[in-house]
Design a protein around this motif. Structure first.
Motif, PDB file in Angstrom:
ATOM      1  N   VAL A   1     -51.577  48.657 -23.719  1.00 19.11           N
ATOM      2  CA  VAL A   1     -51.101  48.223 -22.400  1.00 19.11           C
ATOM      3  C   VAL A   1     -49.590  48.456 -22.365  1.00 19.11           C
ATOM      4  N   HIS A   2     -49.135  49.178 -21.337  1.00 23.85           N
ATOM      5  CA  HIS A   2     -47.728  49.558 -21.247  1.00 23.85           C
ATOM      6  C   HIS A   2     -47.134  49.090 -19.921  1.00 23.85           C
ATOM      7  N   ASN A   3     -45.927  48.556 -19.979  1.00 19.39           N
ATOM      8  CA  ASN A   3     -45.193  48.185 -18.769  1.00 19.39           C
ATOM      9  C   ASN A   3     -44.527  49.445 -18.228  1.00 19.39           C
ATOM     10  N   VAL A   4     -44.952  49.903 -17.062  1.00 18.93           N
ATOM     11  CA  VAL A   4     -44.346  51.084 -16.445  1.00 18.93           C
ATOM     12  C   VAL A   4     -43.667  50.718 -15.127  1.00 18.93           C
ATOM     13  N   SER A   5     -43.270  49.450 -15.015  1.00 20.50           N
ATOM     14  CA  SER A   5     -42.573  48.981 -13.808  1.00 20.50           C
ATOM     15  C   SER A   5     -41.227  49.673 -13.677  1.00 20.50           C
TER      16      SER A   5
ATOM     17  N   ALA B   1     -56.099  56.672 -27.644  1.00 23.50           N
ATOM     18  CA  ALA B   1     -54.676  56.516 -27.929  1.00 23.50           C
ATOM     19  C   ALA B   1     -53.874  56.742 -26.651  1.00 23.50           C
ATOM     20  N   THR B   2     -52.803  55.941 -26.483  1.00 27.00           N
ATOM     21  CA  THR B   2     -51.935  56.078 -25.312  1.00 27.00           C
ATOM     22  C   THR B   2     -50.485  55.881 -25.737  1.00 27.00           C
ATOM     23  N   ALA B   3     -49.585  56.454 -24.970  1.00 28.51           N
ATOM     24  CA  ALA B   3     -48.150  56.251 -25.164  1.00 28.51           C
ATOM     25  C   ALA B   3     -47.461  56.479 -23.834  1.00 28.51           C
ATOM     26  N   VAL B   4     -46.271  55.912 -23.702  1.00 30.69           N
ATOM     27  CA  VAL B   4     -45.458  56.090 -22.504  1.00 30.69           C
ATOM     28  C   VAL B   4     -44.034  56.391 -22.959  1.00 30.69           C
TER      29      VAL B   4
END
Length: 158
Positions: A32-36, A75-78
């Protein structure tokens, strides 16, 4: 498990269109990534549900769905500047996709990045490089290889 609000498209065909997802891939580490973006008034998070990446605005309740994987995302990344979202999966026909967060469009797809897909990934702070960790060999494949090796060694004359 994923619950979906699916609708049949108008006209011919029997395809379905995904409009909403409920759930999360609990097995994706740090998934879970904060992309605000406070400067643009965006209050968004990114996460994956099965084969789909989700950019969810928690103030408006709107979901933007990033679709294209044929296997569940593993897998995820930001990127640090939150411009790029990267998703990857494991299994047959695995792929890694770099998405533009603003448009939700894929900008780069790498097919079969490793023989069994990607187990984990990250992106450098300058977003020039990706690092990936390959998924392990499935147990049934390694057992099959071991069985073949045993048969071959028994077939050799001593």
């Amino acid at each position: 498990q994923t619950w979906s609000n699916l609708a049949l498209p108008d006209g011919e065909g029997s395809g379905l269109t995904l409009h909403w997802t409920l759930g999360i891939n609990k097995d994706v580490l740090c998934g879970v990534h904060n992309v605000s973006d406070p400067q643009k008034g965006r209050t968004e998070i990114f996460f994956s549900v099965a084969h789909t990446g989700v950019i969810y605005d928690y103030n408006t309740g709107v979901q933007r769905l990033l679709q294209g994987h044929v296997n569940a995302i593993t897998a995820t990344a930001v990127s640090v500047d939150k411009q790029w979202i990267i998703t990857a999966d494991t299994g047959a026909d695995s792929m890694l996709v770099v998405w533009d967060r603003e448009s939700g469009s894929p900008v780069k797809t790498i097919y079969s990045p490793h023989p069994y897909g990607v187990h984990a990934l990250d992106i450098t702070p300058d977003h020039k490089y990706l690092v990936t960790l390959s998924a392990p060999t499935p147990i049934e494949d390694s057992q099959h290889s071991q069985d073949s090796a045993n048969k071959d060694s028994r077939a050799q004359p001593e």
